[in-house]
Design an enzyme around this catalytic site. Structure first.
Site, mmCIF file in Angstrom:
data_model
loop_
_atom_site.group_PDB
_atom_site.id
_atom_site.type_symbol
_atom_site.label_atom_id
_atom_site.label_comp_id
_atom_site.label_asym_id
_atom_site.label_seq_id
_atom_site.Cartn_x
_atom_site.Cartn_y
_atom_site.Cartn_z
ATOM 1 N N ARG A 46 59.070 45.074 -18.773
ATOM 2 C CA ARG A 46 59.043 43.649 -18.432
ATOM 3 C C ARG A 46 59.434 43.480 -16.974
ATOM 4 O O ARG A 46 58.851 42.706 -16.230
ATOM 5 C CB ARG A 46 59.979 42.823 -19.338
ATOM 6 C CG ARG A 46 60.117 41.379 -18.860
ATOM 7 C CD ARG A 46 60.715 40.387 -19.849
ATOM 8 N NE ARG A 46 61.655 40.944 -20.786
ATOM 9 C CZ ARG A 46 62.897 41.325 -20.492
ATOM 10 N NH1 ARG A 46 63.363 41.202 -19.252
ATOM 11 N NH2 ARG A 46 63.680 41.841 -21.416
ATOM 12 N N TYR A 98 43.425 20.819 -12.301
ATOM 13 C CA TYR A 98 43.072 21.552 -13.519
ATOM 14 C C TYR A 98 43.784 20.919 -14.725
ATOM 15 O O TYR A 98 44.990 20.644 -14.658
ATOM 16 C CB TYR A 98 43.483 23.021 -13.357
ATOM 17 C CG TYR A 98 43.259 23.854 -14.585
ATOM 18 C CD1 TYR A 98 41.968 24.171 -15.006
ATOM 19 C CD2 TYR A 98 44.320 24.325 -15.351
ATOM 20 C CE1 TYR A 98 41.748 24.918 -16.146
ATOM 21 C CE2 TYR A 98 44.112 25.081 -16.487
ATOM 22 C CZ TYR A 98 42.817 25.374 -16.880
ATOM 23 O OH TYR A 98 42.601 26.119 -18.012
ATOM 24 N N ASP A 170 46.807 26.045 -5.441
ATOM 25 C CA ASP A 170 46.080 26.748 -6.498
ATOM 26 C C ASP A 170 44.737 27.163 -5.882
ATOM 27 O O ASP A 170 43.868 26.333 -5.646
ATOM 28 C CB ASP A 170 45.879 25.817 -7.697
ATOM 29 C CG ASP A 170 45.181 26.506 -8.873
ATOM 30 O OD1 ASP A 170 44.495 27.533 -8.644
ATOM 31 O OD2 ASP A 170 45.312 26.027 -10.013
ATOM 32 N N LYS A 195 39.735 34.065 -13.694
ATOM 33 C CA LYS A 195 38.481 33.549 -13.154
ATOM 34 C C LYS A 195 37.860 34.565 -12.192
ATOM 35 O O LYS A 195 37.540 35.656 -12.600
ATOM 36 C CB LYS A 195 38.754 32.185 -12.507
ATOM 37 C CG LYS A 195 39.631 31.266 -13.371
ATOM 38 C CD LYS A 195 38.967 30.831 -14.667
ATOM 39 C CE LYS A 195 39.915 30.168 -15.662
ATOM 40 N NZ LYS A 195 40.693 29.056 -15.134
HETATM 41 C C1 PLP Z 1 41.877 28.449 -15.444
HETATM 42 C C2 PLP Z 1 42.671 27.769 -14.399
HETATM 43 C C3 PLP Z 1 44.062 27.710 -14.477
HETATM 44 C C4 PLP Z 1 44.832 28.271 -15.672
HETATM 45 O O1 PLP Z 1 44.719 29.644 -15.751
HETATM 46 P P1 PLP Z 1 44.805 30.452 -17.154
HETATM 47 O O2 PLP Z 1 44.587 31.853 -16.729
HETATM 48 O O3 PLP Z 1 43.729 29.906 -18.028
HETATM 49 O O4 PLP Z 1 46.161 30.190 -17.704
HETATM 50 C C5 PLP Z 1 44.734 27.077 -13.457
HETATM 51 N N1 PLP Z 1 44.091 26.539 -12.408
HETATM 52 C C6 PLP Z 1 42.756 26.582 -12.286
HETATM 53 C C7 PLP Z 1 42.097 25.983 -11.094
HETATM 54 C C8 PLP Z 1 42.000 27.193 -13.281
HETATM 55 O O5 PLP Z 1 40.665 27.205 -13.178
#
Ligand code: PLP
Length: 383
Positions: A46, A98, A170, A195
């Protein structure tokens, strides 16, 4: 070292014990010590795992930051970043954020005495108005999801700094290949590795990157104390993804540009949202802040009908109907019913997310097939 070379090599050296050129999946929960407290840098997985260390170093290099900290999902990373704050603190967040981020802020952290204000950050004056003496963080997501507004990172981050708040970006949609927020004045970058960075729709993961050693230490402490860590197999998969990030992103951008122009010229299509189109309200800013316009496109049908939008989403053959984005394959989705359903309808509509909006994650297939598929689905939806 340039981006493509860092993507392939940063954080990864051949395994010293075997020469394996790929960082092994260290599927081990604990590490043997030669004497109590004497170890080779790893004690318990961890706290640290060598496959994760390689990924963290790779991501730090790609974002031009000193420190990467990885998590079991993008929201896990965002949760850790918000935990830098305390009850009574105030966060200013972009409105077209998001859906999961909105849910995390309003349904989880608001209960712990943190306050969130959502502002249309395409207008930097709106950020200024939203900041209070208790503001400790400004949360920027650009391009926004799903309306693909482009926010001025340099300007908003400078404003945050002036007011003593952390500027968090982000960077999931743009990826460090197209946009490097730390070089534009942001303090922390967060990612959903699920993504584009993973890139193959086969893993869930998240990361935070910062150049601030003190913040990195605190984030590592939260990572260890809260425990939302990624497994070594997941780290391996993301590392495999980042090796081709620059090649994939170039094709995502090229294909998305072609799709956006096709839709813009189509009589059955209303507004097309894509920062690469000259008519996009922040096209000039996008051209300056990013090195390409990304693989995401959203649009409305000319008659803005919910039924037709839903029919369109089931009529495509190459584009698959699914949530998520950033994989090599093209996806289509309906934000109001799918990804953004957790945002109340009146809130969604107040910032322009209409029920007829369709979002595309344009993959790296042959663009001719993508355009043909969209054209056919537009006709099917209008029968
Ligand atoms: C998918 C996404 C998230 C969340 O990520 P997860 O891996 O699904 O927890 C946050 N911000 C954006 C812009 C996203 O596309």
């Amino acid at each position: 070292m340039k981006f493509g070379t860092k993507a392939v090599h940063a954080g990864q050296a051949p395994d010293p014990s075997t020469g394996a050129i790929m960082t092994p999946i260290y599927q081990s929960s604990t590490f043997v010590q030669s004497a109590p407290g004497k170890h080779q840098g790893y004690e318990y997985a961890r706290t640290g795992n060598p496959t994760r260390t390689a990924l963290e170093a790779n991501l730090a290099a790609l974002e031009s930051g000193g420190h990467g900290i990885c998590f079991s999902s993008g929201l896990g990373a965002m949760d850790a970043v918000i935990r830098l704050l305390k009850a009574g603190d105030h966060v200013v967040c972009c409105d077209d954020v998001y859906g999961g981020t909105y849910r995390l802020f309003t349904q989880v952290f608001a209960r712990f005495g943190m306050e969130f204000t959502f502002a249309d950050m395409a207008d930097p004056a709106a950020v200024e108005r939203a900041v209070t003496p208790r503001t400790r963080m400004v949360w920027i997501e650009t391009p926004t999801n799903p309306l693909l507004k482009v926010l001025d990172i340099r300007r908003i981050a400078a404003l945050a700094r002036e007011r003593g708040a952390l500027a968090v970006v982000d960077n999931t949609f743009a990826t460090p290949y197209l946009q490097q927020p730390l070089n534009l004045g942001a303090t922390i970058v967060v990612h959903s590795l699920t993504k584009y960075l993973g890139g193959h729709s086969d893993v869930i993961g998240g990361a935070a990157v910062t150049d601030d050693g003190d913040l990195a230490k605190r984030l590592h402490a939260i990572q260890n104390a809260v425990g939302a860590v990624p497994g070594p197999m997941d780290c391996f998969l993301v590392l495999r993804g980042t090796k081709t990030l620059h090649v994939r992103m170039a094709r995502h951008c090229e294909n998305a540009g072609r799709v956006a122009r096709f839709l813009e010229d189509h009589p059955r299509v209303g507004r097309v949202h894509y920062p690469g189109l000259p008519g996009h309200p922040q096209h000039a800013l996008a051209a300056e802040q990013m090195t390409g316009f990304g693989g995401m496109v959203s649009f409305e049908l000319a008659d803005d009908s919910l039924q037709r939008a839903a029919a369109f989403c089931t009529a495509t053959r190459v584009f698959s109907l699914a949530e998520s984005l950033g994989g090599v394959e093209s996806l289509v989705e309906h934000p109001a019913i799918m990804t953004h359903a957790s945002i109340p309808k009146d809130v969604r509509e107040s910032y322009g997310l209409r029920d007829g909006l369709i979002r595309l994650s344009v993959g790296i297939e042959d663009a001719d097939d993508l355009v043909e598929d969209l054209g056919r689905a537009l006709e099917t939806a209008h029968r």
